[in-house]
Structure formats: structure tokens, C-alpha cells
Design a protein around this motif. Structure first.
Motif, PDB file in Angstrom:
ATOM      1  N   GLN A 194       0.817  -1.219   0.000  1.00 52.07           N
ATOM      2  CA  GLN A 194       0.000   0.000   0.000  1.00 52.07           C
ATOM      3  C   GLN A 194       0.851   1.270   0.000  1.00 52.07           C
ATOM      4  O   GLN A 194       0.537   2.254   0.674  1.00 52.07           O
ATOM      5  CB  GLN A 194      -0.962   0.003   1.200  1.00 52.07           C
ATOM      6  N   CYS A 195       1.932   1.233  -0.760  1.00 49.98           N
ATOM      7  CA  CYS A 195       2.771   2.416  -0.961  1.00 49.98           C
ATOM      8  C   CYS A 195       2.479   2.999  -2.340  1.00 49.98           C
ATOM      9  O   CYS A 195       2.409   2.264  -3.332  1.00 49.98           O
ATOM     10  CB  CYS A 195       4.260   2.050  -0.860  1.00 49.98           C
ATOM     11  N   GLY A 196       2.350   4.305  -2.399  1.00 47.20           N
ATOM     12  CA  GLY A 196       2.098   4.940  -3.687  1.00 47.20           C
ATOM     13  C   GLY A 196       3.366   5.193  -4.477  1.00 47.20           C
ATOM     14  O   GLY A 196       3.292   5.547  -5.658  1.00 47.20           O
ATOM     15  N   HIS A 197       4.528   5.032  -3.834  1.00 47.66           N
ATOM     16  CA  HIS A 197       5.809   5.293  -4.493  1.00 47.66           C
ATOM     17  C   HIS A 197       6.829   4.239  -4.074  1.00 47.66           C
ATOM     18  O   HIS A 197       6.641   3.534  -3.081  1.00 47.66           O
ATOM     19  CB  HIS A 197       6.326   6.680  -4.117  1.00 47.66           C
ATOM     20  N   TRP A 198       7.904   4.170  -4.858  1.00 45.17           N
ATOM     21  CA  TRP A 198       9.014   3.281  -4.501  1.00 45.17           C
ATOM     22  C   TRP A 198      10.326   3.930  -4.900  1.00 45.17           C
ATOM     23  O   TRP A 198      10.365   4.835  -5.736  1.00 45.17           O
ATOM     24  CB  TRP A 198       8.855   1.904  -5.130  1.00 45.17           C
ATOM     25  N   GLY A 222      17.901   5.703  -6.394  1.00 52.26           N
ATOM     26  CA  GLY A 222      18.023   6.966  -5.677  1.00 52.26           C
ATOM     27  C   GLY A 222      16.897   7.936  -5.923  1.00 52.26           C
ATOM     28  O   GLY A 222      16.842   9.009  -5.296  1.00 52.26           O
ATOM     29  N   ASP A 223      15.961   7.622  -6.813  1.00 48.34           N
ATOM     30  CA  ASP A 223      14.831   8.499  -7.125  1.00 48.34           C
ATOM     31  C   ASP A 223      13.525   7.884  -6.640  1.00 48.34           C
ATOM     32  O   ASP A 223      13.357   6.646  -6.688  1.00 48.34           O
ATOM     33  CB  ASP A 223      14.729   8.736  -8.634  1.00 48.34           C
ATOM     34  N   VAL A 224      12.592   8.738  -6.197  1.00 46.44           N
ATOM     35  CA  VAL A 224      11.263   8.278  -5.777  1.00 46.44           C
ATOM     36  C   VAL A 224      10.360   8.291  -6.993  1.00 46.44           C
ATOM     37  O   VAL A 224      10.193   9.301  -7.677  1.00 46.44           O
ATOM     38  CB  VAL A 224      10.685   9.211  -4.695  1.00 46.44           C
ATOM     39  N   LYS A 225       9.797   7.112  -7.295  1.00 45.13           N
ATOM     40  CA  LYS A 225       8.948   6.974  -8.467  1.00 45.13           C
ATOM     41  C   LYS A 225       7.548   6.524  -8.071  1.00 45.13           C
ATOM     42  O   LYS A 225       7.388   5.754  -7.133  1.00 45.13           O
ATOM     43  CB  LYS A 225       9.559   5.938  -9.429  1.00 45.13           C
ATOM     44  N   PRO A 226       6.527   7.011  -8.773  1.00 45.81           N
ATOM     45  CA  PRO A 226       5.165   6.578  -8.469  1.00 45.81           C
ATOM     46  C   PRO A 226       4.940   5.140  -8.913  1.00 45.81           C
ATOM     47  O   PRO A 226       5.534   4.675  -9.907  1.00 45.81           O
ATOM     48  CB  PRO A 226       4.286   7.538  -9.265  1.00 45.81           C
ATOM     49  N   VAL A 227       4.106   4.440  -8.166  1.00 40.28           N
ATOM     50  CA  VAL A 227       3.733   3.078  -8.541  1.00 40.28           C
ATOM     51  C   VAL A 227       2.729   3.158  -9.674  1.00 40.28           C
ATOM     52  O   VAL A 227       1.717   3.872  -9.574  1.00 40.28           O
ATOM     53  CB  VAL A 227       3.148   2.333  -7.343  1.00 40.28           C
ATOM     54  N   GLY A 228       2.985   2.481 -10.745  1.00 40.11           N
ATOM     55  CA  GLY A 228       2.108   2.545 -11.897  1.00 40.11           C
ATOM     56  C   GLY A 228       0.798   1.823 -11.692  1.00 40.11           C
ATOM     57  O   GLY A 228       0.618   1.067 -10.766  1.00 40.11           O
TER      58      GLY A 228
END
Length: 384
Positions: A370-374, A378-384
Motif C-alpha cells: 500500500q505504498c504509492g511510491h518506490w 536513488g529516485d522516488v517513483k510513483p507506482v504505476g
């Protein structure tokens, strides 16, 4: 769900688990309320959940006797009671541990209470109370302060469409006593007024009937109620109730002219230990949010103990009227990323969820947790 798991999740009537989103919502609202109280000089105290029965149910606590769970203390072999209301505990602290503190004494609190049974409006038997007590002041300014503080704090956490219903639970008894009615007649009248039964009031009211019927019909918007009250010939004993209501309303109008105020001139239910001006807080979005009013700390009776006033908010009801704050973003930090990397993300306002073992697809794992990002490279990316 397997039968044994279903059985273990079953709870007694009026009790329920508070799950993560609800618990976070309540915690945030409680802390914001306490911050509002603290900003006006109210210091937090935290009494125990269980006390000796004779202490918890003395003074204003006597009114909660039928709602109180009792148990035997195996250590002292004395009867103990689980608090059903926190106000009596604050009164005890004020008149014992803090008896030498300067007055007026301003205290606030937040904690769980447990009651023997719920009501039609509030079926929950365990819920959080949050409130304040102002002890050692008799002035109308003290009554106005706690009403205004309640309204300000509720507004600050986003409660819409607030209104305050003022009452003086002692007024009817003082009118009846002043007109020579006995205790049995007063009890019958109280029951009739609680039902808003004008026929019964006329039948048992004797010399007080016409006056009480006028008070009952005049209840409603504050200006109309006060106009009717001002024109009535009250016995001397009830005159101070009229003055206190008049003075407090004037202070409320001066401070918050747009506040919706109603007055119930015969209300008594729910104010059994109050000794003067009292009030109920409402929101159109959720109904009754809390109550407050005058009482005597340390002893029962109008002329014993210290003068006090305060209010209690019921979080189970209140939260239905408060929009939940937007939760901070959750970012999945894959196994092996390092503690310092996660610390920097938290410093930037993220909630981090650490991977405890390597996974083949970090994005899929983030979604599962239940995370919207990962975190990737080294960069925070949205979960598709």
C-alpha cells in the motif's frame, strides 16, 4: 474467514477495534484539540483508567454510578471502578494534588472511558473523551471562556455548522421551590418537562404550571428565548440563573456574533451534577459533539466544593464531522537501500516502508504494501 478467526474477532456490544486509518484520524484530531487548549493556558493531566470506587464515585462522579464497571483489586482487596467519565477525576486532582495551585486552575485531558451501556444516540460503550476544566472561578466570563474555547477548537479541526444550546438545569427546581412545590411534585414536573409534555405540566404544576409552560414554549433561538425569559416574574431563587444566562449570552455575542446559539429553558437530562449554566455542542454534520457546564469540584451540592466549569467532547461522534487530514505519501524502500537513505526521505516528509528481504519486483512489492511510491536508483517513483 475461518470460524475460529471469526470468533476471535467478535467483540462485546458497544466495543470495536479502531483500525489504522480511523486511529490516525482520531490521534491527529485529539492532538490538534489539545494544542488549541494549551494555547489558552490549559495544562494537560492524565488520570488513571481505574481508581478506588469511593474516590471515583464521590462528588460529581456520583452521577455516573449506574454507568460504572466495578472490580476487586487483588492487591488491596478494595473495590475499584473503571472511569465512565473523566471530569470527576480532574476535579479530584484539582482539589487534592493541585489544591495549592493558583486559581483559576485550567486543566485539559484526553483519554478512554468505559460505560456499562450505550445510548440510542451513542451506542458505543468505550470511546475517547477530550475536554477542559476551569476550576475556582464564579464569573460569567469563565462560562463564556469554556464555550468559546470549545467552539474555537472544533472550528480549528474542521467541524462545520456548529451551534451551542445553552441551558440552566437548576432553574426549574428553583422556580418550583420558590413557588412552594414539594420534592415529589418537582420530580413529576421534571419528568413531564423532559418529555416536553405540556398536558402533564399543566396537570401537576400547580402554581408553577403557567410559568413552566411559557419557559417550555419559549425555548429555541437565543434572542426569542431571552426576550420571553426577561418578561417573566421569577422567584428570587431563580433570578441568579436568569442573570447568569443573560450575562454569558452577552459575552458570547460580543466575541462571536455569528455563532448560532439556542436556549432550552427547561432542559435537565444529561446534566445531573451540573449546578448552573450548562451547554451542549452540536454540528449539523454529526449531531451532538459534547457537553459542558457548571459543577462543584470536590463535593456535591451547590454551596460545597470549588466552583468549576468545563466541557467534554466525544471523539466517536466528533470524528464523523471532521475531514480526515491527507496522509503523507508512503514510499517503499527496497532491501539494502541503507538506513541513511530512508532517514533522508523521512526528513523530506515521506513515510518510509522498508523492505526486509530482496524481491524480484520492487514496484509490485510497493503496491502490495500500500505504498504509492518506490525508491529506484536513488529516485522516488510513483507506482504505476
Amino acid at each position: 474467514m475461518p470460524a475460529d478467526a471469526l470468533s476471535s474477532a467478535l467483540l462485546p456490544a458497544g466495543l470495536h477495534d479502531v483500525l489504522p486509518s480511523e486511529a490516525a484520524h482520531e490521534a491527529a484530531a485529539v492532538e490538534r484539540l489539545l494544542a488549541e487548549f494549551a494555547a489558552q493556558g490549559y495544562r494537560r493531566v492524565d488520570p488513571p483508567l481505574v481508581e478506588f470506587e469511593e474516590n471515583l464515585l464521590s462528588g460529581p462522579g456520583a452521577a455516573m454510578s449506574k454507568q460504572t464497571f466495578r472490580l476487586m483489586d487483588p492487591h488491596s482487596q478494595r473495590m475499584m471502578a473503571v472511569r465512565a467519565d473523566i471530569t470527576p477525576q480532574i476535579a479530584r486532582i484539582a482539589t487534592s494534588r493541585l489544591k495549592n495551585e493558583a486559581r483559576p486552575l485550567r486543566l485539559c485531558y484526553a483519554g478512554q472511558v468505559l460505560r456499562v451501556k450505550g445510548s440510542q444516540l451513542r451506542p458505543e460503550r468505550q470511546f475517547t473523551q477530550v475536554g477542559v476544566e476551569l476550576i475556582g472561578a464564579l464569573e460569567a466570563e469563565a462560562d463564556a471562556e469554556v464555550v468559546l474555547l470549545a467552539v474555537q477548537a472544533l472550528t480549528a479541526i474542521g467541524v462545520p455548522h456548529l451551534s451551542v444550546d445553552l441551558c440552566v438545569p437548576t432553574m426549574v427546581s428553583r422556580i418550583c421551590a420558590g413557588l412552594g412545590l414539594g420534592e415529589d411534585e418537582i420530580r413529576q414536573l421534571r419528568a413531564a418537562l423532559d418529555r416536553k409534555d405540556s398536558a402533564a405540566v399543566a396537570a401537576v404544576g400547580g402554581p408553577a404550571a403557567k410559568l413552566l409552560e411559557t419557559l417550555m414554549s419559549a425555548s429555541g433561538p437565543a434572542d426569542r428565548a431571552m426576550q420571553a425569559l426577561a418578561a417573566l416574574p421569577l422567584p428570587e431563587g431563580a433570578e441568579k440563573d436568569r442573570r447568569r444566562l443573560t450575562d454569558t449570552l452577552a459575552l458570547l455575542r460580543a466575541a462571536m456574533p455569528d455563532l448560532t446559539v439556542t436556549i432550552d429553558l427547561v432542559e435537565h437530562r444529561g446534566f445531573e451534577y451540573q449546578t448552573g449554566l450548562s451547554f451542549t455542542l452540536f454540528s449539523r454534520a454529526a449531531g451532538e459533539l459534547g457537553q459542558g457546564g457548571r459543577y462543584r469540584a470536590g463535593a456535591q451540592g451547590e454551596d460545597r466544593g470549588e466552583p468549576a466549569t468545563g466541557f467534554t467532547l466525544y471523539m466517536d461522534t466528533l470524528l464523523r464531522a471532521v475531514p480526515a487530514a491527507k496522509a503523507p505519501g508512503r514510499v517503499y524502500v527496497p532491501h539494502g537501500s541503507g538506513w541513511e537513505t530512508a532517514r533522508r526521505l523521512r526528513a523530506d516528509g515521506w513515510v518510509t516502508v522498508a523492505g526486509l528481504a530482496p524481491v524480484a519486483d520492487a514496484a509490485a512489492e510497493a503496491k502490495r504494501l500500500q505504498c504509492g511510491h518506490w525508491l529506484a536508483g536513488g529516485d522516488v517513483k510513483p507506482v504505476g
